[in-house]
Design a protein around this motif. Sequence first.
Motif, mmCIF file in Angstrom:
data_model
loop_
_atom_site.group_PDB
_atom_site.id
_atom_site.type_symbol
_atom_site.label_atom_id
_atom_site.label_comp_id
_atom_site.label_asym_id
_atom_site.label_seq_id
_atom_site.Cartn_x
_atom_site.Cartn_y
_atom_site.Cartn_z
ATOM 1 N N GLU A 161 0.822 -1.212 0.000
ATOM 2 C CA GLU A 161 0.000 0.000 0.000
ATOM 3 C C GLU A 161 0.858 1.264 0.000
ATOM 4 O OE1 GLU A 161 -3.834 0.049 1.743
ATOM 5 O OE2 GLU A 161 -3.500 -1.826 2.800
ATOM 6 N N PRO A 162 1.792 1.371 -0.935
ATOM 7 C CA PRO A 162 2.766 2.466 -0.867
ATOM 8 C C PRO A 162 2.183 3.848 -1.132
ATOM 9 C CG PRO A 162 2.969 1.293 -2.942
ATOM 10 C CD PRO A 162 2.012 0.506 -2.104
ATOM 11 N N PHE A 163 1.039 3.926 -1.827
ATOM 12 C CA PHE A 163 0.519 5.237 -2.212
ATOM 13 C C PHE A 163 -0.760 5.615 -1.470
ATOM 14 C CE2 PHE A 163 2.222 3.728 -6.556
ATOM 15 C CZ PHE A 163 3.535 3.973 -6.168
ATOM 16 N N SER A 164 -1.143 4.847 -0.469
ATOM 17 C CA SER A 164 -2.447 5.067 0.160
ATOM 18 C C SER A 164 -2.477 6.275 1.097
ATOM 19 C CB SER A 164 -2.872 3.822 0.937
ATOM 20 O OG SER A 164 -1.954 3.528 1.970
ATOM 21 N N ALA A 165 -1.321 6.784 1.491
ATOM 22 C CA ALA A 165 -1.294 7.887 2.464
ATOM 23 C C ALA A 165 -1.172 9.263 1.816
ATOM 24 C CB ALA A 165 -0.140 7.680 3.438
ATOM 25 N N VAL A 166 -1.237 9.318 0.477
ATOM 26 C CA VAL A 166 -1.107 10.607 -0.207
ATOM 27 C C VAL A 166 -2.438 10.972 -0.863
ATOM 28 C CG1 VAL A 166 1.366 10.384 -0.583
ATOM 29 C CG2 VAL A 166 -0.216 9.480 -2.296
ATOM 30 N N ASP A 167 -2.575 12.240 -1.244
ATOM 31 C CA ASP A 167 -3.845 12.693 -1.818
ATOM 32 C C ASP A 167 -4.026 12.120 -3.225
ATOM 33 O OD1 ASP A 167 -3.061 14.731 -3.989
ATOM 34 O OD2 ASP A 167 -1.939 15.478 -2.266
#
Length: 383
Positions: A161-167
């Motif tokens: 889940e590398p991109f789940s914390a960005v807008d």
Amino acid sequence: MIRIDSVTKRYPDGTVAVDRLSLEIPDRSITVLVGPSGCGKTTTLRMINRMVEPSEGTILIDGKDITRQPVNALRRSMGYVIQNAGLFQHRTIVDNIATVPRLLGWKKDKARARARELMERVGLDATMAQRYPYQLSGGQQQRVGVARALAADPPVLLMDEPFSAVDPIVRKGLQEELLRIQDELGKTIVFVTHDIDEAIRLGTMVAVLRTGGKLAQFAPPAELLSDPADAFVEDFLGTDRGIRRLSFFTSETLELKKTPIVAVDSTAEQIAARATADVPYLLVTGVDGRPLGWSTPRELTAGPIDTAQLLSYGRPFTYGTESLRAALDCAVLSPTGWAVAVGADGRVVGVVSQEAIGAAIRGAHAEGRQGGTAGARASKVAG
């Protein structure tokens, strides 16, 4: 190839996180593990690099049992990217990226040179090399995480889940960057996400897991959307899976109209000649051929064209590069119901109505029925 053969993970309290999972993950592809919370996605990923040891079954990489390899050597042979990047806050960006090469015994200068090379590859400015993670945005930190994972040129890349914390805007950019890098490097990537749109966009193959760690379906995205294995998969894909499937059909099948296009410096006679009964609006372009907006023939011939009064043309789609889904979205959002098609240079190449897009969609689905899942393109079309 990574082969997961009847793997189970059972914890001491009896909880089964993964239940007799079997997958063959092809080389030089992106295989996405997707499913609801508690379905064993991350556990499966971590069993590949032995951060979690399986209770039963075997995992083979290129035919070799991973349990017969030293665990540290195994992990250093794989890139690993996690949510929020997991960077070392006390190290500069260049030294963060150089971490694994240094652990493998590379000299500092060589490791830093490799790090700077990778900064360019993932779209990071060279001036950031001596900054620290807290000085970067979330999206920039994730790019550093990808660069660090690629530093020792591992054949396998694990991404949790590398991109789940960005807008959403940054996330889309990172997805595009990953696809570009994969096209250049051809790694074997195992990618975990809970987002079905991300899975469909990135995956060469998609494994849908159900709660309890059981495999529900393993298929290419186009097949998954056109032929879900059961009610669980169909429900997980959502009610708009038909719209998602349009991402696999190119817009180059659309029949564009060029008649209803006029330049901003056209004369009243030229504008009148472009007006037709079946097209209520004309698209006005600049002298450079780029779209400015829509108007009716009557308004355009009433006097000098006032670009401030033109109706918005919305978002154009790139003809032949973007998909039927992108074209349909542009037409639906357009105040005129017509989508604007542009070339790679941004110049208008034609316009197309919702009705014409609908006809192309029906044709694409008919082709898909005749040719099976091969009717949808094996590789996803942008948009």
